[in-house]
Design an enzyme around this catalytic site. Structure first.
Site, PDB file in Angstrom:
ATOM      1  N   GLU A  85      12.136  -8.696  44.145  1.00 39.37           N
ATOM      2  CA  GLU A  85      11.069  -8.799  43.143  1.00 39.37           C
ATOM      3  C   GLU A  85      11.632  -9.314  41.820  1.00 39.37           C
ATOM      4  O   GLU A  85      12.820  -9.163  41.524  1.00 39.37           O
ATOM      5  CB  GLU A  85      10.400  -7.429  42.950  1.00 39.37           C
ATOM      6  CG  GLU A  85       9.274  -7.380  41.931  1.00 39.37           C
ATOM      7  CD  GLU A  85       8.099  -8.309  42.253  1.00 39.37           C
ATOM      8  OE1 GLU A  85       8.285  -9.544  42.200  1.00 39.37           O
ATOM      9  OE2 GLU A  85       6.996  -7.799  42.504  1.00 39.37           O
ATOM     10  N   HIS A 100       4.856  -6.022  50.831  1.00 40.25           N
ATOM     11  CA  HIS A 100       5.191  -4.683  51.334  1.00 40.25           C
ATOM     12  C   HIS A 100       4.009  -3.723  51.198  1.00 40.25           C
ATOM     13  O   HIS A 100       3.066  -3.951  50.427  1.00 40.25           O
ATOM     14  CB  HIS A 100       6.411  -4.124  50.607  1.00 40.25           C
ATOM     15  CG  HIS A 100       6.174  -3.889  49.140  1.00 40.25           C
ATOM     16  ND1 HIS A 100       5.436  -2.830  48.653  1.00 40.25           N
ATOM     17  CD2 HIS A 100       6.591  -4.590  48.069  1.00 40.25           C
ATOM     18  CE1 HIS A 100       5.400  -2.878  47.346  1.00 40.25           C
ATOM     19  NE2 HIS A 100       6.090  -3.940  46.958  1.00 40.25           N
TER      20      HIS A 100
END
Length: 196
Positions: free
Chosen positions: A88, A18
């Site tokens: 994550e 990202h």
């Protein structure tokens, strides 16, 4: 390269970290905290669109976190499948802290080699990322995933059949493209940490 040789070497799993957030910029561990991209992060995510538009992906997956979903959108992928397995690494009590801060109480701490109280173990991370590897291997064509620094590094080493701890050897910057593939039956890294 001959047609036979090109059939032996293919990029099967494309991964994109990202765009920049305030916490990724400052080195703070970010898992469940849902932060937006910075202006620079949005600009870098838009730059991903050109290189990725030239590729025909059979499936596009993203972490459920806003920063990954927004990166996918800015990169030109408005229709993606959210897969919680791409989230994550959960840092537990270390969420929002930098490595320097954590090492004040746990010298030499690393997510790759130490526990994160209240967070995920390396084994738990490996288990869910193995499911992403299986999804990519199960389709005939290329898979694109949008996710995070530690989870993507762990994904890469699981693709290679290595222990999650080996992810510490794969630095991964925000808004970069990496490609994992197969070469003569062996799962390999084709390109790593490439800026668009």
């Amino acid at each position: 390269m001959s047609e036979a040789a090109s059939a032996e070497v293919e990029d099967q799993l494309w991964i994109v970290r990202h765009g920049e957030t305030e916490w990724s910029k400052s080195g703070r561990h970010t898992s469940t905290t849902d932060l937006p991209l910075t202006d620079a992060g949005e600009e870098a995510a838009r730059a991903l669109a050109g290189p990725l538009a030239a590729v025909d992906f059979v499936q596009v997956l993203t972490s459920p976190r806003l920063r990954a979903r927004r990166t996918a959108e800015l990169a030109g992928f408005s229709t993606v499948e959210i897969d919680a397995d791409l989230a994550e690494w959960e840092y537990g009590d270390y969420e929002g802290l930098t490595t320097v801060q954590i090492r004040q109480s746990v010298p030499d701490w690393s997510v790759w080699t130490h526990e994160s109280p209240g967070g995920e173990t390396a084994e738990q991370v490996a288990e869910r990322l193995d499911r992403i590897v299986a999804r990519a291997r199960a389709v005939d064509g290329k898979t694109l995933v949008f996710a995070h620094g530690h989870s993507l590094r762990a994904l890469a080493v699981r693709w290679l059949g290595l222990d999650v701890s080996e992810g510490q050897r794969f630095a991964l910057d925000t808004s970069t493209i990496s490609m994992l593939g197969v070469d003569r039956g062996t799962q390999v890294v084709r390109r790593w940490n490439v800026e668009p």
